[in-house]
Design an enzyme around this catalytic site. Structure first.
Site, short mmCIF file in Angstrom:
data_model
loop_
_atom_site.label_atom_id
_atom_site.label_comp_id
_atom_site.label_asym_id
_atom_site.label_seq_id
_atom_site.Cartn_x
_atom_site.Cartn_y
_atom_site.Cartn_z
N HIS B 141 0.88 -1.13 0.17
CA HIS B 141 -0.08 -0.14 0.03
C HIS B 141 0.98 1.23 -0.14
O HIS B 141 0.64 2.16 -0.76
CB HIS B 141 -0.92 0.08 1.32
N GLU B 142 2.03 1.43 0.98
CA GLU B 142 2.61 2.39 1.18
C GLU B 142 3.45 2.82 -0.27
O GLU B 142 3.71 3.77 -1.03
CB GLU B 142 3.63 2.41 2.30
N HIS B 145 2.12 4.52 -3.35
CA HIS B 145 1.88 6.17 -3.11
C HIS B 145 3.19 6.58 -3.82
O HIS B 145 2.96 7.53 -4.34
CB HIS B 145 2.08 6.44 -1.49
#
Lengths: 179, 166
Positions: B141-142, B145
């Site tokens: 998820h990170e 980004h």
């Protein structure tokens, strides 16, 4: 701003969403929350809509009359002020899968177990699947547990029901991962 | 020590591709510290990526060890990752994710169950670790980004998807 609940249902075909949203766009309405899906052979739309100036639903009803002539059923309701605001539901979210040979009362019995304990159902889908001779009923429920309640508690109540109704039930936490 | 504001979509920084860190000056250390401080300040969230605090360098911090779910699984504690890259993925799992930069919405996202990720740590040392479970999901998820992806770009099924597959 006044908000309205709009429900439209009719035999599924291509173009329903376009026709409905075309009318809303022409009127200057906003679509806030909405959910649309095929149920059986019917396409059903549930929308919360708003309009900066519109105070009553007469104009909306008139605009949708043409859709009713094309075989879609249109229901409209004016929401009380604040009725559009989503409550801040706190608590563990759990998914309950219920499936088994079709029989009367599956939805009611499961919902009663939850309702009696003040557990809020936030989403519910059911579908009849399988062969015509041996239909299987499938139900998926999303519910928010009240404070202090655990998934294991729900599992325990559902085990009793499972035996009583002779259906399969599983419960699991689906609280989103906050990243 | 600085807690930074977590940007919310539609801030354009959240849709940008970040740049590799090539110059290791004090500002890299500062960025990592800001990420850690911001993560802890946000109710000890499990991760923050640099673009979420408006820094367009490829850096994230992840720490699942303080979260209810993460505690139950094996994890690496605080990870400070610069120029991270996933070099292996294995398995698939469907998880419902939310994101600090997209409040009030969650979606089902398909993620690899296990990953191998390489990165430079806070001491500029190259690390290669394998992660699984919640930690693997948080890292994926990170890292998204850093390429301008939000979980909204990854949603793979509606809640009712189960009924749609035939």
């Amino acid at each position: 701003m006044r908000h309205f609940a709009l429900t439209i249902i009719g035999r599924d075909r291509a173009g329903i969403v376009s026709e409905v949203t075309g009318i809303l766009y022409q009127l200057g309405c906003n679509i806030a929350d909405s959910s649309c899906s095929i149920l059986g052979g019917q396409f059903s739309m549930i929308l919360i809509i708003s309009h900066p100036e519109m105070q009553n639903q007469t104009t909306l009803s008139e605009a949708f009359a043409v859709l009713e002539q094309s075989g879609l059923s249109v229901f409209l309701r004016t929401l009380k002020p604040g009725g559009e605001e989503r409550p801040d539901l706190q608590g563990e979210i759990c998914m309950i899968s219920v499936y088994g040979a079709d029989k009367p009362g599956i939805v009611y019995r499961v919902a009663r177990e939850l309702g009696d304990r003040q557990i809020n159902i936030t989403d519910l889908n059911t579908k009849l699947i399988g062969e015509k001779e041996a239909p299987v009923y499938v139900m998926m429920i999303e519910a928010i547990l009240t404070a202090g309640m655990t998934v294991e508690d729900v599992e325990q109540w559902m085990t009793a029901l499972k035996n009583e109704m002779n259906v399969d039930i599983s419960v699991r936490s689906i609280t989103p991962l906050e990243l | 020590m600085a807690v930074k504001e977590v940007l919310l979509y539609p801030h354009p920084a959240l849709k940008e591709i970040c740049n590799p860190v090539t110059c290791w000056d004090d500002s890299v250390q500062q960025l990592l510290q800001d990420l850690v401080d911001t993560m802890i300040d946000a109710g000890h969230s499990v991760g923050v990526a640099a673009p979420q605090i408006n820094d367009m360098r490829r850096a994230v911090v992840v720490d699942v060890s303080k979260s209810k779910l993460g505690k139950k699984q094996e994890n690496h504690g605080l990870l400070q990752m610069v120029n991270p890259q996933i070099i292996e993925r294995d398995g698939q799992t469907l998880v419902r994710e939310g994101c600090m930069s997209v409040p009030d919405y969650t979606g089902n996202v398909m993620r690899a169950e296990r990953i191998v990720v390489q990165f430079q740590d806070e001491n500029q040392q190259l690390q290669v670790i394998s992660a699984e479970g919640f930690e693997a999901i948080a890292i994926q998820h990170e890292l998204d980004h850093l390429d301008g992806y939000l979980f909204l770009d990854r949603v793979s099924s509606l809640k009712t998807d189960l009924f749609r597959r035939k």
